[in-house]
Design an enzyme around this catalytic site. Structure first.
Site, PDB file in Angstrom:
ATOM      1  N   THR A  15     -56.516  14.046 -27.600  1.00 51.23           N
ATOM      2  CA  THR A  15     -55.218  14.452 -28.138  1.00 51.23           C
ATOM      3  C   THR A  15     -54.073  14.039 -27.221  1.00 51.23           C
ATOM      4  O   THR A  15     -53.137  13.340 -27.633  1.00 51.23           O
ATOM      5  CB  THR A  15     -55.194  15.969 -28.359  1.00 51.23           C
ATOM      6  N   VAL A  16     -54.134  14.486 -25.957  1.00 48.56           N
ATOM      7  CA  VAL A  16     -53.036  14.179 -25.040  1.00 48.56           C
ATOM      8  C   VAL A  16     -53.049  12.699 -24.668  1.00 48.56           C
ATOM      9  O   VAL A  16     -51.993  12.055 -24.581  1.00 48.56           O
ATOM     10  CB  VAL A  16     -53.097  15.064 -23.787  1.00 48.56           C
ATOM     11  N   GLU A 131     -47.556  16.873 -13.023  1.00 47.98           N
ATOM     12  CA  GLU A 131     -46.550  17.698 -13.692  1.00 47.98           C
ATOM     13  C   GLU A 131     -47.085  18.365 -14.947  1.00 47.98           C
ATOM     14  O   GLU A 131     -46.794  19.536 -15.220  1.00 47.98           O
ATOM     15  CB  GLU A 131     -45.328  16.831 -14.043  1.00 47.98           C
ATOM     16  N   GLU A 192     -58.168  27.486 -29.005  1.00 45.24           N
ATOM     17  CA  GLU A 192     -59.400  26.709 -29.146  1.00 45.24           C
ATOM     18  C   GLU A 192     -60.421  27.491 -29.976  1.00 45.24           C
ATOM     19  O   GLU A 192     -60.325  28.712 -30.148  1.00 45.24           O
ATOM     20  CB  GLU A 192     -59.991  26.417 -27.759  1.00 45.24           C
ATOM     21  N   ASP A 203     -57.049  30.415 -17.704  1.00 49.26           N
ATOM     22  CA  ASP A 203     -56.119  29.287 -17.778  1.00 49.26           C
ATOM     23  C   ASP A 203     -54.834  29.589 -17.012  1.00 49.26           C
ATOM     24  O   ASP A 203     -54.330  28.742 -16.262  1.00 49.26           O
ATOM     25  CB  ASP A 203     -55.800  28.985 -19.247  1.00 49.26           C
ATOM     26  N   LYS A 207     -53.173  27.672 -13.506  1.00 50.38           N
ATOM     27  CA  LYS A 207     -51.795  27.209 -13.373  1.00 50.38           C
ATOM     28  C   LYS A 207     -51.090  27.905 -12.212  1.00 50.38           C
ATOM     29  O   LYS A 207     -50.336  27.274 -11.464  1.00 50.38           O
ATOM     30  CB  LYS A 207     -51.049  27.438 -14.687  1.00 50.38           C
ATOM     31  N   GLY A 305     -49.550  21.070 -26.201  1.00 47.21           N
ATOM     32  CA  GLY A 305     -49.356  20.199 -27.362  1.00 47.21           C
ATOM     33  C   GLY A 305     -49.373  18.739 -26.957  1.00 47.21           C
ATOM     34  O   GLY A 305     -49.098  18.387 -25.807  1.00 47.21           O
TER      35      GLY A 305
END
Length: 329
Positions: A15-16, A131, A192, A203, A207, A305
């Site tokens: 996807t990314v 980033e 998911e 998650d 981060k 996204g």
């Protein structure tokens, strides 16, 4: 403006990865006009070379052979979009050993092995830019690393997981119970099929480990972070908090005390309804940072996204090519 060609090898065409390829191919002229860099995809590597994607690659670019990326001396930057912590780690190490700078959005890998990878980058005289690993399209890593470099970061807190924020927002606004809100998030693609990493707080902890390492200047391990997820939250919790003027958010929190000690935690928190973070709804993220000189600054945007994350990846590619990403952990 004269242009410099920067050749890129992309590992991972999901996807990314598809979003990254789409931006490079479709926005190459605009990027060149703004930066003087002509980004070119030399190869895209994925084990699946037949499934349809939302972007069409030039003939001969897609391959399932990673050696084509490693062995091509004309490729300046390797972009790792594979995900996970095993294969992706070896891919990044081999990219560095082959003399490539690395760009990644892999938060789990950085949280667990980031210090090892950064040391390998220094040995190779290369850099790793990340980033997109922390907040999708929000440029928070570069803000901490450069924009706030004159500050001692004293604290940071925020919403860094869009899945949990969507669920809690729906439980609050739509009076849904947890299972119903989760099912809707999955239906809309915000969660998911197996949402465990998100709803457990894992998650967010990944981060926070990355942001805290940069902001506080310490090597942070995941075991240093207290983590509690949202699985146990009921509609009654939401309702009772609302009656007292609070809303519930999953927050990632890092604080430095007067002795310089750092506390790190991820857990559901009641915050006042008139707090700026309380108005962050749906899949959006927001992070407040408190610096010694600037005071409070807040970053807000889409934290996940295809295209928001791809935007951050391409920004890293440009930063690396311009020589602005040498300082990391």
């Amino acid at each position: 403006m004269s242009e410099r060609v920067v050749k890129i090898g992309l590992a991972g065409f999901g996807t990314v990865g598809s979003g990254v390829a789409k931006l490079i191919l479709e926005d190459a002229d605009a990027i060149a006009a703004r930066t003087g860099l002509r980004l070119e995809l030399a190869c895209v590597v994925d084990i699946d070379t037949t499934s349809p994607r939302p972007v069409t690659l030039p003939a001969g670019v897609l391959t399932d052979d990673l050696n084509r990326l490693y062995d091509d001396d004309s490729i300046h930057i390797g972009v790792e979009m594979i995900g996970g912590t095993d294969v992706a780690k070896q891919v990044q190490l081999k990219m560095l050993a082959a003399g490539k700078d690395v760009v990644t959005a892999n938060k789990a890998l950085l949280a667990e092995h980031g210090n090892e990878l950064i040391r390998a980058a220094r040995v190779s005289g290369r850099c790793i830019a990340f980033e997109a690993s922390c907040a999708g399209g929000m440029p928070i890593v570069s803000a901490i690393r450069t924009g706030l470099t004159a500050n001692q970061i004293n604290s940071m807190y925020g919403i860094v997981n869009g899945t949990c924020n969507y669920i809690l927002s729906n439980m609050t606004a739509q009076n849904q119970d947890f299972a119903e809100a989760l099912a809707e998030a999955q239906q809309k693609g915000y969660a998911e099929a197996d949402p465990t990493l998100d709803i457990s707080g894992g998650d967010s902890a990944h981060k926070l480990a990355i942001l805290a390492s940069i902001g506080f200047g310490y090597e942070i391990a995941l075991d240093d972070i207290f983590v509690e997820g949202i699985e146990g939250i009921s509609i009654d919790d939401i309702r009772y908090g609302g009656e007292m003027g609070y809303c519930l958010k999953l927050l990632a929190i890092g604080q430095r005390d007067e002795q310089g000690r750092i506390s790190l935690r991820v857990h559901p928190s009641f915050i006042a309804k008139d707090c700026s973070l309380a108005r962050v709804a749906g899949p959006f993220n927001a992070v407040s940072i408190f610096g010694s000189a600037v005071g409070q600054v807040m970053f807000y945007g889409r934290g996940a996204g295809m295209m928001p994350t791809a935007s951050a990846v391409v920004a890293d590619i440009v930063d690396v090519a311009l020589g602005n990403s040498g300082t990391t952990f």
